[in-house]
Scaffold this active site. Structure first.
Site, PDB file in Angstrom:
ATOM      1  CG  HIS A 116      -1.934   1.649   1.093  1.00  0.00           C
ATOM      2  ND1 HIS A 116      -3.545   1.191   0.850  1.00  0.00           N
ATOM      3  CD2 HIS A 116      -1.872   2.054   2.015  1.00  0.00           C
ATOM      4  CE1 HIS A 116      -3.389   2.122   1.212  1.00  0.00           C
ATOM      5  NE2 HIS A 116      -2.799   3.230   1.654  1.00  0.00           N
ATOM      6  CD  GLU A 117       1.422   3.377   3.375  1.00  0.00           C
ATOM      7  OE1 GLU A 117       1.189   4.443   3.127  1.00  0.00           O
ATOM      8  OE2 GLU A 117       0.234   3.595   4.180  1.00  0.00           O
ATOM      9  CG  HIS A 168      -0.045   6.426  -0.538  1.00  0.00           C
ATOM     10  ND1 HIS A 168      -0.940   7.112  -1.084  1.00  0.00           N
ATOM     11  CD2 HIS A 168      -0.201   5.627   0.491  1.00  0.00           C
ATOM     12  CE1 HIS A 168      -1.634   6.930  -0.177  1.00  0.00           C
ATOM     13  NE2 HIS A 168      -1.714   6.003   0.479  1.00  0.00           N
ATOM     14  CD  GLU A 219      -5.727   5.363   0.266  1.00  0.00           C
ATOM     15  OE1 GLU A 219      -4.409   6.388   1.285  1.00  0.00           O
ATOM     16  OE2 GLU A 219      -6.044   3.930   1.511  1.00  0.00           O
TER      17      GLU A 219
HETATM   18 MG    MG Z   1      -2.969   5.645   1.725  1.00  0.00          MG
END
Ligand code: MG
Length: 487
Positions: A260-261, A264, A290
């Site tokens: 997830h990160e 980003h 996001e």
């Molecule tokens: Mg996030």
């Protein structure tokens, strides 16, 4: 246009103050000893005020330049953002700015205690004061139709209650239908034994690095660290940092926090370099940011292709995986549950958690509910929409930190991110083909082309129109979920 260059040169002061703030926050979340908080809080709030005053000075100095229009997208983007910032700063006076940052720190401390001891009343008065401050911010910024609109617009330019109501009503209605089917068919509902298996933390750290390498993360511009709540921060263009977590059990929690990160981080790493140190080096909104993390986490990371292509690697560091076939791992990754905690929720139920906080925030801003009643309202809504009721407030309204931070209006961007990630999947050029053939560079190139390279030059609405032809459309999210979970 020398004036522009002079302005951009002087803007480096604002950016440097910002740079220092990002480092202060990173340090706070990772390494700072507990007792360091007092001076960190003091320094941080003073930084806010200094940044504001430097910004206002600069804006006034270049007023003639900044109040013009430009037919150049890059310059127009800068003008749009600076006017937004000018409007914010000129609406919120120094006193209020200091009051907010002080209150946020006190509220956060009381929230930590309240959550730990499961006592909402420890947090209640602070929350009350935060809500009063948030209303004041909204009223000073100005709003039409609904006070909450002013706050939504801070995190997601252009978002308002009308758009968000439509999105959440559509998502909730269809999620209920999908969930009923999933639970009656039972395919994704079986708890995997993998949830209870312990892993070696050192091995998991190595595996996370190997996964980052598969996605060709440039490690000389990137760092991975540990924190309780995983996050990403771009200290600068060539210094992008993520954090992840290691509980020593249930390895998907560490793996998907990392992926997830990483999503980003890829956004930050793939921006056009000439945006660096300009006012448009950011991203248009939290929803768009996001979408990138959710795309990597859910659409790539929880796909069967990910498992097929990384299974040998995962097995090298997590030996117990030898006893599981790909299908078992797939169901472990995509297990659907009626669960209480948002951050652990699966793709299908996740948006219910977001909708509940959205409805409560909206009602608070319209003075329709009393903050003291929040825990019960929360629990009733969980029961209504998800079919379970928290027994502890720490598993209910107290679970997330956002209200203590005064981040009213932030939550809906999580669902917007999910929607856009599914739009990329359904509408993006050759996405499904490249996922199938495991051409990760092509997937990253497409995201660079359609999202990353622009920084925050365009508003969210404009960027979505340019790259995907329409605004956040929840139909794609539901289509994606139906195809994955019902077919
Ligand atoms: Mg996030």
């Amino acid at each position: 246009m020398d004036e522009w260059n002079n302005f951009l040169d002087e803007y480096k002061t604002i950016n440097s103050l910002n740079y220092a703030q990002r480092l202060i926050n990173f340090d706070f979340e990772t390494y700072m000893p507990e007792m360091g908080n007092k001076w960190r809080a003091e320094a941080s709030s003073i930084f806010n005020v200094v940044e504001k005053s430097e910004f206002m000075k600069l804006y006034k100095k270049y007023y003639n330049l900044l109040e013009r229009t430009s037919d150049n997208d890059f310059k127009e983007g800068i003008l749009r953002l600076l006017r937004r910032e000018y409007h914010y700063y000129s609406s919120i006076n120094d006193n209020l700015l200091l009051k907010i940052s002080k209150k946020r720190i006190e509220a956060t401390q009381s929230w930590v205690k309240a959550k730990k001891e499961n006592r909402f009343e420890y947090f209640s008065d602070h929350l009350n004061e935060i809500i009063i401050l948030e209303k004041e911010i909204a009223d000073r910024l100005g709003w039409k139709n609904n006070r909450y609109n002013a706050l939504l617009d801070i995190y997601e330019e252009g978002l308002n209650v009308e758009k968000a109501d439509y999105i959440f009503e559509y998502v909730l209605k269809n999620t209920k239908i999908i969930l009923d089917k999933i639970f009656s068919e039972g395919l994704f509902t079986e708890n995997s034994r993998l949830e209870k298996i312990k892993y070696n933390i050192e091995n998991m750290k190595k595996l996370n690095i190997e996964i980052l390498k598969i996605f060709s993360i440039p490690l000389e511009r990137f760092g991975i660290f540990v924190s309780e709540h995983p996050f990403t921060t771009a200290i600068s263009y060539n210094d992008v940092r993520i954090t992840t977590r290691y509980y020593g059990i249930n390895f998907k929690s560490s793996l998907f926090s990392t992926i997830h990160e990483m999503g980003h981080a890829i956004y930050e790493l793939q921006k056009d370099k000439f945006l660096e140190f300009t006012p448009v080096q950011g991203s248009p909104s939290l929803g768009i940011h996001e979408s990138q993390s959710r795309f990597f986490e859910n659409i790539i990371g929880k796909s069967k292709y990910f498992i097929e292509n990384t299974r040998n690697l995962m097995e090298r560091y997590l030996k117990f995986l030898r006893n599981y076939n790909n299908e078992e791992i797939y169901y472990y990754f995509n297990n659907v549950k009626r669960s209480l905690i948002r951050v652990d929720a699966d793709e299908v139920t996740y948006n219910i958690h977001i909708a509940i906080r959205y409805f409560i925030e909206k009602d608070l801003m319209e003075d329709k509910i009393n903050p003291k009643d929040i825990p019960d309202i929360w629990n009733d809504m969980m029961e209504k929409y998800l079919g379970i009721r928290p027994e502890k407030h720490s598993d209910g309204a107290l679970q997330d930190i956002h209200w203590a931070h005064g981040s009213f209006g932030y939550f809906p961007t999580y669902t917007l991110g999910n929607i856009l990630s599914s739009m990329i999947y359904e509408k993006g050029i050759l996405i499904k083909e490249n996922l199938k053939s495991w051409n990760l560079n092509a997937l990253k190139d497409y995201l660079h082309f359609s999202v990353h390279r622009y920084g925050s030059v365009y508003s969210p609405e404009r960027l979505l129109k340019i790259s995907f032809g329409e605004y956040y459309n929840p139909e794609y999210l539901i289509k994606y979920i139906e195809e994955k979970y019902l077919k």
